[in-house]
Each structure stands twice: as structure tokens, then as C-alpha cells.
Design a protein around this motif. Structure first.
Motif, mmCIF file in Angstrom:
data_model
loop_
_atom_site.group_PDB
_atom_site.id
_atom_site.type_symbol
_atom_site.label_atom_id
_atom_site.label_comp_id
_atom_site.label_asym_id
_atom_site.label_seq_id
_atom_site.Cartn_x
_atom_site.Cartn_y
_atom_site.Cartn_z
ATOM 1 N N GLN A 31 102.694 48.894 68.065
ATOM 2 C CA GLN A 31 103.309 47.683 68.641
ATOM 3 C C GLN A 31 104.019 47.987 69.957
ATOM 4 O O GLN A 31 105.018 47.373 70.287
ATOM 5 C CB GLN A 31 104.279 47.044 67.637
ATOM 6 C CG GLN A 31 103.708 46.784 66.272
ATOM 7 C CD GLN A 31 102.548 45.800 66.265
ATOM 8 O OE1 GLN A 31 101.894 45.563 67.252
ATOM 9 N NE2 GLN A 31 102.271 45.252 65.119
ATOM 10 N N GLY A 32 103.519 48.955 70.707
ATOM 11 C CA GLY A 32 104.077 49.288 72.011
ATOM 12 C C GLY A 32 105.127 50.381 71.989
ATOM 13 O O GLY A 32 105.496 50.914 73.037
ATOM 14 N N ALA A 70 97.564 58.154 73.205
ATOM 15 C CA ALA A 70 97.379 57.229 72.081
ATOM 16 C C ALA A 70 95.914 56.799 71.963
ATOM 17 O O ALA A 70 95.362 56.739 70.859
ATOM 18 C CB ALA A 70 98.291 56.013 72.252
ATOM 19 N N ILE A 71 95.299 56.506 73.093
ATOM 20 C CA ILE A 71 93.887 56.109 73.091
ATOM 21 C C ILE A 71 93.003 57.278 72.693
ATOM 22 O O ILE A 71 92.098 57.133 71.867
ATOM 23 C CB ILE A 71 93.479 55.545 74.466
ATOM 24 C CG1 ILE A 71 94.160 54.189 74.697
ATOM 25 C CG2 ILE A 71 91.956 55.410 74.574
ATOM 26 C CD1 ILE A 71 93.974 53.626 76.090
ATOM 27 N N PHE A 87 97.849 43.514 75.020
ATOM 28 C CA PHE A 87 98.392 43.708 76.360
ATOM 29 C C PHE A 87 99.035 42.409 76.792
ATOM 30 O O PHE A 87 98.730 41.338 76.270
ATOM 31 C CB PHE A 87 97.316 44.162 77.354
ATOM 32 C CG PHE A 87 96.075 43.317 77.331
ATOM 33 C CD1 PHE A 87 95.965 42.200 78.146
ATOM 34 C CD2 PHE A 87 95.020 43.634 76.494
ATOM 35 C CE1 PHE A 87 94.837 41.411 78.122
ATOM 36 C CE2 PHE A 87 93.881 42.842 76.457
ATOM 37 C CZ PHE A 87 93.785 41.735 77.277
ATOM 38 N N GLU A 88 99.960 42.509 77.734
ATOM 39 C CA GLU A 88 100.714 41.335 78.164
ATOM 40 C C GLU A 88 100.212 40.730 79.466
ATOM 41 O O GLU A 88 100.478 39.567 79.740
ATOM 42 C CB GLU A 88 102.190 41.701 78.305
ATOM 43 C CG GLU A 88 102.816 42.086 76.981
ATOM 44 C CD GLU A 88 104.242 42.569 77.112
ATOM 45 O OE1 GLU A 88 104.710 42.786 78.254
ATOM 46 O OE2 GLU A 88 104.890 42.744 76.069
ATOM 47 N N ILE A 121 106.093 53.215 60.075
ATOM 48 C CA ILE A 121 104.690 53.010 60.446
ATOM 49 C C ILE A 121 104.140 51.629 60.122
ATOM 50 O O ILE A 121 103.083 51.261 60.612
ATOM 51 C CB ILE A 121 103.786 54.102 59.836
ATOM 52 C CG1 ILE A 121 103.872 54.080 58.312
ATOM 53 C CG2 ILE A 121 104.149 55.461 60.403
ATOM 54 C CD1 ILE A 121 102.946 55.092 57.627
ATOM 55 N N ASN A 122 104.865 50.854 59.322
ATOM 56 C CA ASN A 122 104.400 49.506 58.986
ATOM 57 C C ASN A 122 105.307 48.469 59.612
ATOM 58 O O ASN A 122 106.405 48.225 59.123
ATOM 59 C CB ASN A 122 104.340 49.307 57.476
ATOM 60 C CG ASN A 122 103.710 48.001 57.091
ATOM 61 O OD1 ASN A 122 103.517 47.113 57.921
ATOM 62 N ND2 ASN A 122 103.393 47.857 55.821
ATOM 63 N N PRO A 123 104.865 47.840 60.703
ATOM 64 C CA PRO A 123 105.700 46.842 61.395
ATOM 65 C C PRO A 123 106.198 45.703 60.509
ATOM 66 O O PRO A 123 107.215 45.084 60.816
ATOM 67 C CB PRO A 123 104.798 46.321 62.511
ATOM 68 C CG PRO A 123 103.841 47.439 62.761
ATOM 69 C CD PRO A 123 103.606 48.062 61.412
ATOM 70 N N LEU A 124 105.516 45.426 59.409
ATOM 71 C CA LEU A 124 105.978 44.381 58.496
ATOM 72 C C LEU A 124 107.335 44.724 57.888
ATOM 73 O O LEU A 124 108.066 43.837 57.449
ATOM 74 C CB LEU A 124 104.963 44.144 57.389
ATOM 75 C CG LEU A 124 103.630 43.534 57.812
ATOM 76 C CD1 LEU A 124 102.669 43.477 56.632
ATOM 77 C CD2 LEU A 124 103.832 42.159 58.404
#
Length: 127
Positions: A31-32, A70-71, A87-88, A121-124
């Protein structure tokens, strides 16, 4: 992403490939967060400062940008068929395209960066 390597460690990726299941990787930038300056990471993540410091040290040691690292991590997983990125704006999109075209050919060892901590690791689970 480099912090969440559970699917790799599980051994399921080759099994999915054997079953002709197409695998999409998402949240490769967590998430960035993996692209953020360590000083700009929200206070919620303070208990993982050492993990983000290890990431920063990894980037410096390997002389690679955060985006490219990361990629590259996900691109080196043969069983991953597609990447889903966010991406923004057009500049960020072009940076991602450049990252996919990166000429970094050497193998990078990402061991030691993974975490099984679901709160990280889990954004939720983020507050």
C-alpha cells in the motif's frame, strides 16, 4: 511483497502453476509503505521500525531504488503471471513502467525481510 512472503514459503505457487491457475500479485508496494521515506511512515507502524530500517539498509546495500527492488522481487517469482499495482498520477505510472523495464540483472537475496506478523502485512488489520 518483500515483507509478506507467506505464499512463497507455503510451497503453493508451483502447485498452482501445475493446476494451470493464473496467479496475480497485488500490494507489491505494501500500500505504498515500501516506497515511503522511513520518516513519513504513520505512527501505527512504529513497532516495526526495525523492519523498515532493514528495508532501507537493504536498498542502500543493493544500490537499487525502493520501487525497482519491490518490482524485481515479484518479477523474479516465476509462478506470478500478473502484477496489480496502484498509482496516483501519470508520473507514478511511468515510474512503475520504468521499474518493469529496469536493467538490474543480478539476483538479489530478499531473505530476512519477510514477516508473518498479520498486523503489518495485512492492510485489513491496520488501524
Amino acid at each position: 511483497n518483500v515483507f509478506d512472503q507467506r505464499i512463497i514459503d507455503s510451497g503453493w505457487l508451483p502447485k498452482f502453476k501445475d493446476l494451470n491457475i493464473i496467479f496475480h500479485a497485488r500490494s507489491i508496494f505494501l500500500q505504498g509503505l515500501l516506497l515511503s521515506n522511513q520518516n513519513n511512515i504513520p505512527i501505527y507502524f512504529d513497532k516495526w521500525k526495525n523492519k523498515f530500517k532493514a528495508w532501507e539498509d537493504f536498498i542502500i546495500h543493493n544500490n537499487i531504488s525502493k520501487l525497482n527492488a519491490a518490482i524485481k522481487f515479484v518479477n523474479e517469482i516465476n509462478e506470478v503471471d500478473r502484477l496489480i499495482i496502484g498509482f496516483e498520477d501519470q508520473d507514478q505510472f511511468m515510474q512503475c513502467i520504468d521499474g518493469f523495464r529496469s536493467t538490474v540483472k543480478y539476483k538479489i537475496n530478499y531473505d530476512g525481510l519477510s514477516s508473518n506478523d498479520e498486523e503489518l502485512i495485512n492492510p485489513l488489520n491496520w488501524k
